[in-house]
Design an enzyme around this catalytic site. Sequence first.
Site, PDB file in Angstrom:
ATOM      1  N   GLY A  67     -13.967   5.915   8.907  1.00 31.84           N
ATOM      2  CA  GLY A  67     -13.326   5.090  10.027  1.00 31.84           C
ATOM      3  C   GLY A  67     -12.512   6.274  10.960  1.00 31.84           C
ATOM      4  O   GLY A  67     -13.327   7.099  11.165  1.00 31.84           O
ATOM      5  N   HIS A  81     -16.628   6.583   3.526  1.00 34.34           N
ATOM      6  CA  HIS A  81     -15.500   6.028   4.129  1.00 34.34           C
ATOM      7  C   HIS A  81     -15.378   6.716   5.744  1.00 34.34           C
ATOM      8  O   HIS A  81     -14.785   7.384   5.707  1.00 34.34           O
ATOM      9  CB  HIS A  81     -14.433   5.478   3.454  1.00 34.34           C
ATOM     10  CG  HIS A  81     -13.219   5.121   4.151  1.00 34.34           C
ATOM     11  ND1 HIS A  81     -12.786   3.955   3.715  1.00 34.34           N
ATOM     12  CD2 HIS A  81     -12.540   5.397   5.356  1.00 34.34           C
ATOM     13  CE1 HIS A  81     -12.010   3.544   4.576  1.00 34.34           C
ATOM     14  NE2 HIS A  81     -11.662   4.368   5.434  1.00 34.34           N
ATOM     15  N   MET A 103     -16.418   6.442  18.109  1.00 37.21           N
ATOM     16  CA  MET A 103     -17.761   6.778  18.059  1.00 37.21           C
ATOM     17  C   MET A 103     -18.619   6.020  19.068  1.00 37.21           C
ATOM     18  O   MET A 103     -19.609   6.382  19.368  1.00 37.21           O
ATOM     19  CB  MET A 103     -18.153   6.471  16.466  1.00 37.21           C
ATOM     20  CG  MET A 103     -19.518   6.778  16.185  1.00 37.21           C
ATOM     21  SD  MET A 103     -19.983   8.759  16.790  1.00 37.21           S
ATOM     22  CE  MET A 103     -19.024   9.552  15.242  1.00 37.21           C
ATOM     23  N   ARG A 154      -8.944  14.663  12.987  1.00 39.45           N
ATOM     24  CA  ARG A 154      -8.598  15.808  12.093  1.00 39.45           C
ATOM     25  C   ARG A 154      -9.962  16.764  12.072  1.00 39.45           C
ATOM     26  O   ARG A 154     -11.139  16.188  11.913  1.00 39.45           O
ATOM     27  CB  ARG A 154      -8.409  15.156  10.659  1.00 39.45           C
ATOM     28  CG  ARG A 154      -6.942  14.442  10.704  1.00 39.45           C
ATOM     29  CD  ARG A 154      -6.723  14.269   9.262  1.00 39.45           C
ATOM     30  NE  ARG A 154      -5.596  13.128   9.214  1.00 39.45           N
ATOM     31  CZ  ARG A 154      -5.774  11.923   8.468  1.00 39.45           C
ATOM     32  NH1 ARG A 154      -7.059  11.495   8.260  1.00 39.45           N
ATOM     33  NH2 ARG A 154      -4.857  11.115   8.562  1.00 39.45           N
ATOM     34  N   GLY A 197     -18.740   3.817   9.602  1.00 40.26           N
ATOM     35  CA  GLY A 197     -19.895   3.464   8.450  1.00 40.26           C
ATOM     36  C   GLY A 197     -20.513   2.015   8.757  1.00 40.26           C
ATOM     37  O   GLY A 197     -21.709   2.045   8.401  1.00 40.26           O
ATOM     38  N   GLU A 198     -19.812   1.248   9.151  1.00 33.97           N
ATOM     39  CA  GLU A 198     -20.207  -0.365   9.097  1.00 33.97           C
ATOM     40  C   GLU A 198     -20.922  -0.566  10.363  1.00 33.97           C
ATOM     41  O   GLU A 198     -21.853  -1.539  10.296  1.00 33.97           O
ATOM     42  CB  GLU A 198     -18.972  -1.288   8.974  1.00 33.97           C
ATOM     43  CG  GLU A 198     -18.411  -1.155   7.624  1.00 33.97           C
ATOM     44  CD  GLU A 198     -17.119  -1.918   7.457  1.00 33.97           C
ATOM     45  OE1 GLU A 198     -16.803  -2.891   8.216  1.00 33.97           O
ATOM     46  OE2 GLU A 198     -16.168  -1.622   6.805  1.00 33.97           O
ATOM     47  N   ARG A 206       0.760  -1.045  -0.107  1.00 34.15           N
ATOM     48  CA  ARG A 206      -0.013  -0.009   0.173  1.00 34.15           C
ATOM     49  C   ARG A 206       0.960   1.262  -0.031  1.00 34.15           C
ATOM     50  O   ARG A 206       1.836   1.557   0.801  1.00 34.15           O
ATOM     51  CB  ARG A 206      -0.830  -0.056   1.306  1.00 34.15           C
ATOM     52  CG  ARG A 206      -1.693   1.048   1.334  1.00 34.15           C
ATOM     53  CD  ARG A 206      -2.013   1.501   2.727  1.00 34.15           C
ATOM     54  NE  ARG A 206      -3.090   2.553   2.782  1.00 34.15           N
ATOM     55  CZ  ARG A 206      -3.245   3.538   3.848  1.00 34.15           C
ATOM     56  NH1 ARG A 206      -2.662   3.162   4.834  1.00 34.15           N
ATOM     57  NH2 ARG A 206      -4.203   4.214   3.577  1.00 34.15           N
TER      58      ARG A 206
HETATM   59  P1  ADP Z   1      -9.079   3.427  10.608  1.00 37.69           P
HETATM   60  O1  ADP Z   1      -8.994   2.148   9.871  1.00 37.69           O
HETATM   61  O2  ADP Z   1      -9.396   4.703  10.009  1.00 37.69           O
HETATM   62  O3  ADP Z   1      -7.983   3.713  11.912  1.00 37.69           O
HETATM   63  P2  ADP Z   1     -11.540   2.111  11.170  1.00 37.69           P
HETATM   64  O4  ADP Z   1     -12.170   1.950   9.894  1.00 37.69           O
HETATM   65  O5  ADP Z   1     -10.957   0.912  11.753  1.00 37.69           O
HETATM   66  O6  ADP Z   1     -10.488   3.276  11.194  1.00 37.69           O
HETATM   67  O7  ADP Z   1     -12.521   2.581  12.121  1.00 37.69           O
HETATM   68  C1  ADP Z   1     -12.206   2.910  13.506  1.00 37.69           C
HETATM   69  C2  ADP Z   1     -13.373   3.691  14.144  1.00 37.69           C
HETATM   70  O8  ADP Z   1     -14.493   3.001  13.956  1.00 37.69           O
HETATM   71  C3  ADP Z   1     -13.263   3.735  15.653  1.00 37.69           C
HETATM   72  O9  ADP Z   1     -12.307   4.798  16.127  1.00 37.69           O
HETATM   73  C4  ADP Z   1     -14.787   3.757  16.286  1.00 37.69           C
HETATM   74  O10 ADP Z   1     -14.936   5.162  16.199  1.00 37.69           O
HETATM   75  C5  ADP Z   1     -15.398   3.157  15.123  1.00 37.69           C
HETATM   76  N1  ADP Z   1     -16.133   1.983  15.538  1.00 37.69           N
HETATM   77  C6  ADP Z   1     -15.580   0.772  15.685  1.00 37.69           C
HETATM   78  N2  ADP Z   1     -16.447  -0.285  15.823  1.00 37.69           N
HETATM   79  C7  ADP Z   1     -17.643   0.617  16.158  1.00 37.69           C
HETATM   80  C8  ADP Z   1     -18.824   0.440  16.833  1.00 37.69           C
HETATM   81  N3  ADP Z   1     -19.242  -0.954  17.055  1.00 37.69           N
HETATM   82  N4  ADP Z   1     -19.811   1.238  16.868  1.00 37.69           N
HETATM   83  C9  ADP Z   1     -19.558   2.612  16.559  1.00 37.69           C
HETATM   84  N5  ADP Z   1     -18.318   3.047  15.998  1.00 37.69           N
HETATM   85  C10 ADP Z   1     -17.270   1.925  15.947  1.00 37.69           C
END
Ligand code: ADP
Length: 423
Positions: A218, A216, A291, A249, A340-341, A99
Site C-alpha cells: 500500500g 502487502h 504508483m 518511507r 499489490g491489488e 485497531r
Molecule cells: P494505505 O492503506 O497504506 O494508505 P492503500 O493500500 O490504500 O494504502 O494503497 C494506496 C496506494 O495504492 C496509493 O498510494 C497508490 O500508490 C496505490 N494504488 C491505488 N490504486 C492504484 C492503481 N489503480 N494502480 C496503481 N497503484 C494504485
Amino acid sequence: MTTPTTASRVLVLNSGSSSVKYQLLDARDDSRLAVGLVERIGEETSRLVHTPLTGGGEGKRERTAPIADHAAALKAVADELAADGLGLDSPELAAIGHRVVHGGMRFTAPTVITEEVLEEIERLVPVAPLHNPANITGIRTAQALRPDLPQVAVFDTAFHTTMPESAARYAIDTETADVHRVRRYGFHGTSHAYVSRRTAELLGKDPSEVNVIVLHLGNGASASAVRGGRCVDTSMGLTPLEGLVMGTRSGDVDPAVVFHLVRNAGMSVDEVDALLNKKSGLIGLCGDNDMREIRRRVDEGDERAQLAFDVYIHRLKKYIGAYYAVLGRVDAIAFTAGVGENAAPVREAAVAGLEELGLAVDASLNAVRGDEPRLVSPEYARVAVAVVPTDEELEIMHQTYALVTEGSAGNASGIASGNASGI
Ligand code: ADP
C-alpha cells in the site's frame, strides 16, 4: 459487559492522531451497514464523511465543521449512525473492535480491553509514539460513550508474534535490546493473516498445509513469510520503517546513514526521522508516492520515475528471494493492498526472471481487474501467484465478534485478518 445473543453488529474503529475511520458490520452475514471517516480532528476544517449502506440510507453525507477532539468526533459519528437507525445504543451492537498498532510481545491475540490492558498499550508508547496514543484516545472515547459494551483491541503486531527469535532479534547487545524492547515486531499483521488464509482458500487447501509469501503493498508496504498459517518472518521491524521501499518511507537503509546525517549534515535526529519516514521511498526518489502517477510518468519516459520504480522492484525481489529461502518451499505469493491489488506492472516486474524458482505471471490474467481473490500465474507455474484483496475491517470484526461471543478469537469465519492501514 454482557453481549445479548441477538447482538451481531460490531463497530470497527481505527483511530489515528487526527482521524477516525469506522465501519459498522454485521457478523451474521459479513455485511457492512455504514462506513465513514472523520479527518483533520482539532482543525477548523474537520471533515466527516459518512456512507450508510443499508437500504434506507440516503447515500454519502459530508460535512466540514470544526471537530475539536476525538470525543467530539465519535459523538458526531454516533449521531450519523443514529440518523440511519444504527445508533450506538442499539441492542444489536455486540462490541466495538479497535485497531491497535503496537501490542508488543505480550498481545498475541485480540484482547478484551480492561484498564490493565490499556496500561500495557500505554507502556508501548515509546516504541509506537505516533500510533498507540491515538489508539488509546479512541478506546477511552468509545468506552465513555458505551461503558457497558465490550471493547476489543486487535493488534497489528499479533500475527507476527510467532516469529522465531532468529527472525525477531536484531544482532545487537541483548541486554540493551531487552531493556528498551528493541526487537522486530512487524506490522500489517491483520492483513498478512487474512491474506495468507484467503490464499490457502483460493488454492483449496487448509492454511496449515500452505507456505505463502504475502506482499502487502500500500502506501506503507511489508512482506511476510507464512509457514502453515504462522508468520515466520516479516519485513517491518521495531517500527514500520524497516523493509520494503514504501510511498514515503525508505525501508532498509544502513543505520549509519543516520549517524552520517547527524554528524556531517547538521541534521537533528527528528529531522532524519522525518526524512526517512516522510520524504523518502518513492516520493523521495521521484517526487510522487502514488504508483498510478509513477507508472504514467514511466510510460512517458520519465527517468526519475523509472529509477523509483526500479529501486522499488529491486527491493521487492530481494525480499521474495529471502523469504523463499526462509520458507524452503513456497506454494504461493500473494499481492495485496492498493499497489499489490491494482498495479499489474509491479506484479509482473516483481517476479520477472524468477522462472527458475517456479514463478511466473500470465500477462492476460495479470491484466484482469477485480475485487475477488484470483490467480495470475499460468497453469504450469510451480508457485501460484495470487492477487488477494485485503479487508482489515472485516477481520477485526470477525476477531472481535468471536472473542465476545465465544470467548475465543479463533477463526470464527475461517479467515484471520485484513488491512485498515495508515501504516
Ligand atoms: P494505505 O492503506 O497504506 O494508505 P492503500 O493500500 O490504500 O494504502 O494503497 C494506496 C496506494 O495504492 C496509493 O498510494 C497508490 O500508490 C496505490 N494504488 C491505488 N490504486 C492504484 C492503481 N489503480 N494502480 C496503481 N497503484 C494504485
